[in-house]
Design an enzyme around this catalytic site. Structure first.
Site, PDB file in Angstrom:
ATOM      1  N   TYR A  83      27.423  32.495  30.581  1.00 26.02           N
ATOM      2  CA  TYR A  83      26.787  33.680  31.152  1.00 26.02           C
ATOM      3  C   TYR A  83      25.277  33.608  31.019  1.00 26.02           C
ATOM      4  O   TYR A  83      24.752  33.146  30.000  1.00 26.02           O
ATOM      5  CB  TYR A  83      27.249  34.941  30.416  1.00 26.02           C
ATOM      6  CG  TYR A  83      28.622  35.435  30.798  1.00 26.02           C
ATOM      7  CD1 TYR A  83      28.805  36.202  31.941  1.00 26.02           C
ATOM      8  CD2 TYR A  83      29.725  35.150  30.014  1.00 26.02           C
ATOM      9  CE1 TYR A  83      30.053  36.688  32.283  1.00 26.02           C
ATOM     10  CE2 TYR A  83      30.988  35.631  30.354  1.00 26.02           C
ATOM     11  CZ  TYR A  83      31.145  36.401  31.486  1.00 26.02           C
ATOM     12  OH  TYR A  83      32.372  36.872  31.826  1.00 26.02           O
TER      13      TYR A  83
ATOM     14  N   TYR B 129      35.974  30.335  29.255  1.00 25.79           N
ATOM     15  CA  TYR B 129      35.063  30.219  28.109  1.00 25.79           C
ATOM     16  C   TYR B 129      35.751  30.746  26.850  1.00 25.79           C
ATOM     17  O   TYR B 129      36.655  31.570  26.927  1.00 25.79           O
ATOM     18  CB  TYR B 129      33.738  30.938  28.366  1.00 25.79           C
ATOM     19  CG  TYR B 129      33.824  32.439  28.554  1.00 25.79           C
ATOM     20  CD1 TYR B 129      33.820  33.302  27.460  1.00 25.79           C
ATOM     21  CD2 TYR B 129      33.881  32.992  29.827  1.00 25.79           C
ATOM     22  CE1 TYR B 129      33.880  34.675  27.642  1.00 25.79           C
ATOM     23  CE2 TYR B 129      33.943  34.362  30.015  1.00 25.79           C
ATOM     24  CZ  TYR B 129      33.949  35.191  28.918  1.00 25.79           C
ATOM     25  OH  TYR B 129      34.023  36.540  29.103  1.00 25.79           O
TER      26      TYR B 129
ATOM     27  N   ARG C 201      39.014  32.935  27.502  1.00 28.32           N
ATOM     28  CA  ARG C 201      39.157  33.840  28.624  1.00 28.32           C
ATOM     29  C   ARG C 201      39.554  33.037  29.863  1.00 28.32           C
ATOM     30  O   ARG C 201      38.949  32.005  30.143  1.00 28.32           O
ATOM     31  CB  ARG C 201      37.842  34.575  28.941  1.00 28.32           C
ATOM     32  CG  ARG C 201      37.300  35.512  27.870  1.00 28.32           C
ATOM     33  CD  ARG C 201      38.258  36.621  27.421  1.00 28.32           C
ATOM     34  NE  ARG C 201      39.131  37.202  28.447  1.00 28.32           N
ATOM     35  CZ  ARG C 201      38.763  38.085  29.372  1.00 28.32           C
ATOM     36  NH1 ARG C 201      37.538  38.528  29.430  1.00 28.32           N
ATOM     37  NH2 ARG C 201      39.638  38.566  30.244  1.00 28.32           N
TER      38      ARG C 201
ATOM     39  N   HIS D 206      37.532  34.657  35.353  1.00 32.19           N
ATOM     40  CA  HIS D 206      37.605  36.071  35.749  1.00 32.19           C
ATOM     41  C   HIS D 206      36.256  36.545  36.260  1.00 32.19           C
ATOM     42  O   HIS D 206      35.204  35.977  35.925  1.00 32.19           O
ATOM     43  CB  HIS D 206      38.051  36.951  34.567  1.00 32.19           C
ATOM     44  CG  HIS D 206      37.069  36.952  33.440  1.00 32.19           C
ATOM     45  ND1 HIS D 206      37.008  35.942  32.502  1.00 32.19           N
ATOM     46  CD2 HIS D 206      36.076  37.814  33.101  1.00 32.19           C
ATOM     47  CE1 HIS D 206      36.038  36.191  31.642  1.00 32.19           C
ATOM     48  NE2 HIS D 206      35.440  37.318  31.985  1.00 32.19           N
TER      49      HIS D 206
ATOM     50  N   HIS E 294      34.141  40.230  36.547  1.00 32.83           N
ATOM     51  CA  HIS E 294      34.097  41.639  36.149  1.00 32.83           C
ATOM     52  C   HIS E 294      33.749  42.500  37.359  1.00 32.83           C
ATOM     53  O   HIS E 294      32.832  42.162  38.113  1.00 32.83           O
ATOM     54  CB  HIS E 294      33.041  41.855  35.065  1.00 32.83           C
ATOM     55  CG  HIS E 294      33.331  41.133  33.787  1.00 32.83           C
ATOM     56  ND1 HIS E 294      33.954  41.735  32.717  1.00 32.83           N
ATOM     57  CD2 HIS E 294      33.085  39.854  33.399  1.00 32.83           C
ATOM     58  CE1 HIS E 294      34.068  40.857  31.725  1.00 32.83           C
ATOM     59  NE2 HIS E 294      33.551  39.714  32.114  1.00 32.83           N
TER      60      HIS E 294
END
Ligand SMILES: [Fe+2]
Lengths: 242, 210
Positions: free
Chosen positions: A108, A147, A157, A160, A162
């Site tokens: 991120y 990640y 995770r 995905h 958000h």
């Protein structure tokens, strides 16, 4: 018949994750212990902010181009699209949809993300759009990577995206996550599995949509979103001032 | 109620996660991407009404301030009118300089959140109830919160209106009503309401299922 500005149907909390889900550890200290106080809607709940197209930039919905400096970001070129409906299957026009995600390596662009997978200089990782008259939205991006996160020492995770969605009233406000069809990580994910009902988890899984793919360019996934519906405004529950 | 009689089921909620700022407050995440950014400044230069700051912290069950919380605020204007077509109250004007919505994150270092806004007017209550005392609606999301939390902040200098408020009076335990009061003070000539939110413990804030 539903009223355009009526009160919302009571939220069916069975299809949502409960506040306290000990296998997702962070929820333990961040979940209220006293039951929520149920509140019949007033104007404070049936109203909410209205957003207009002039507030958004022309590339805000295009994550391949909206932070490109030296070229396109690395990763699988991906279209994510769908329709925002309410529980009565009415299309929701003018809804602000905001998304954010990791890059193709699972990193991120955030001051608090310390994962050693590299930042992509051409990828910001966020976008936003308003639904059209039929409630449809469309984003272009690269598929995010998996990640690790510190829940258990080997917690990962799934890929995905958000999603943050506004309806026409503040009580419809919703944040969720979209997963990708066929990902084996979903059944091991502490966060997806906070939802007890497998059918409800499956509604967060975007389906491969070859017909919406752009041949020789980008593959598409479809993710439809359902917001709370509004009740008919009957005499007994009519708001004052209406 | 396992099965809804509605045609479709609402999309399930998931936590906003630790990186919510990327999508909703990219400057706080550490980068600049959009030309127009939403912010904690709800009142613009032309907004009518008494200028106020609302600030506070959000505490977890161990008493620690939560430093990655995202809060959104929704409120009526100084006359008590919402900028939304469902608000058909007579005799109250829309303020063109005021939408009444903003968002902010608690500071990564201090845990403090801040909104710059105006004090709202009183809004009608549901049919058969008294007018609602001035209040703002708040919505909280973060890592560890599986579904957004809804609450309200009322103003502690409105004791008469608060005593008659139909929502505050619904709350069974009178002591819990106090968890919804912002406390008026002043700093550098500005009016500041302090509103701390407790997710658990003896002072757990009242959260609503709206
Ligand atoms: Fe994430």
């Amino acid at each position: 018949m539903a009223d355009e500005y009526g009160e919302f149907y009571q939220r069916n909390r069975d299809i949502h994750p409960p506040a306290l889900t000990p296998t997702y550890k962070t929820s333990v200290l961040r979940s209220p212990r006293i039951p929520l106080w149920s509140l019949q809607n007033s104007l404070s709940e049936v109203t909410g902010p209205v957003f207009t197209p002039d507030e958004l930039g022309p590339l805000d919905h295009d994550l391949i181009k909206n932070y490109a400096h030296t070229g396109d970001p690395v990763g699988e070129r991906t279209i994510i699209h769908g329709q925002v409906l309410d529980e009565d299957a009415r299309p929701q026009a003018g809804v602000l949809v905001e998304i954010w995600q990791a890059n193709a390596g699972g990193r991120y662009r955030h001051v608090n993300d310390r994962y050693f997978a590299p930042i992509d200089p051409n990828f910001g990782g966020c976008g936003r759009t308003l639904t059209d008259a039929e409630g449809r939205y469309w984003f272009r991006t690269v598929k995010p990577g998996v990640y690790p996160f510190r829940n258990y020492i080997n917690s990962w995770r799934p890929a995905h995206v958000h999603f943050s969605i506004f309806g026409s009233g503040f009580a419809q406000r919703l944040i969720t996550q979209m997963y990708f069809e066929g990902d084996p990580m979903i059944r091991h994910d502490a966060i997806a599995q906070t939802i007890a009902d497998p059918a409800a988890i499956d509604r967060l899984v975007a389906k491969l949509d070859l017909n919406a793919s752009i041949p020789l360019d980008s593959v598409a996934y479809r993710f439809d979103i359902v917001l709370r519906g509004r009740r008919a405004t009957m005499f007994e529950n009519k708001l004052q001032g209406n | 109620m396992k099965h809804s009689i509605n045609k479709l089921e609402e999309t399930p909620s998931q936590t906003a996660g630790p990186y919510v700022h990327i999508g909703l407050l990219p400057h706080q995440a550490g980068f600049d991407i959009f030309a127009n950014n939403f912010s904690h400044e709800i009142a613009g230069p032309d907004t009518k009404g008494e200028r106020i700051t609302i600030e506070g912290m959000v505490f977890d069950g161990s008493g620690a301030p939560i430093r990655d919380m995202l809060l959104e605020l929704w409120q009526a204007n100084a006359e008590g009118r919402y900028r939304h077509p469902a608000d058909r109250q007579q005799g109250k004007a829309i303020d063109p300089g005021f939408r009444g919505w903003g968002r902010t994150g608690t500071d990564f270092a201090s845990g403090l959140y801040t909104f710059e806004t105006i004090k709202p007017g009183s809004v009608v209550g549901r049919s058969g109830t008294k007018p609602m005392a001035p209040h703002v609606s708040l919505w909280l999301v973060s890592r560890g919160i599986n579904i957004g939390l809804s609450t309200r902040m009322y103003f502690d200098d409105e004791s008469e209106a608060n005593a008659a408020d139909p929502v505050l009076n619904l709350i069974e335990q009178p002591a819990r009503r106090k968890t919804l009061l912002g406390h008026r003070g002043s700093r550098d000539g500005k009016t500041v309401y302090r509103f701390d939110i407790h997710l658990q413990g003896a002072h757990e804030t009242v959260f609503f299922d709206v």
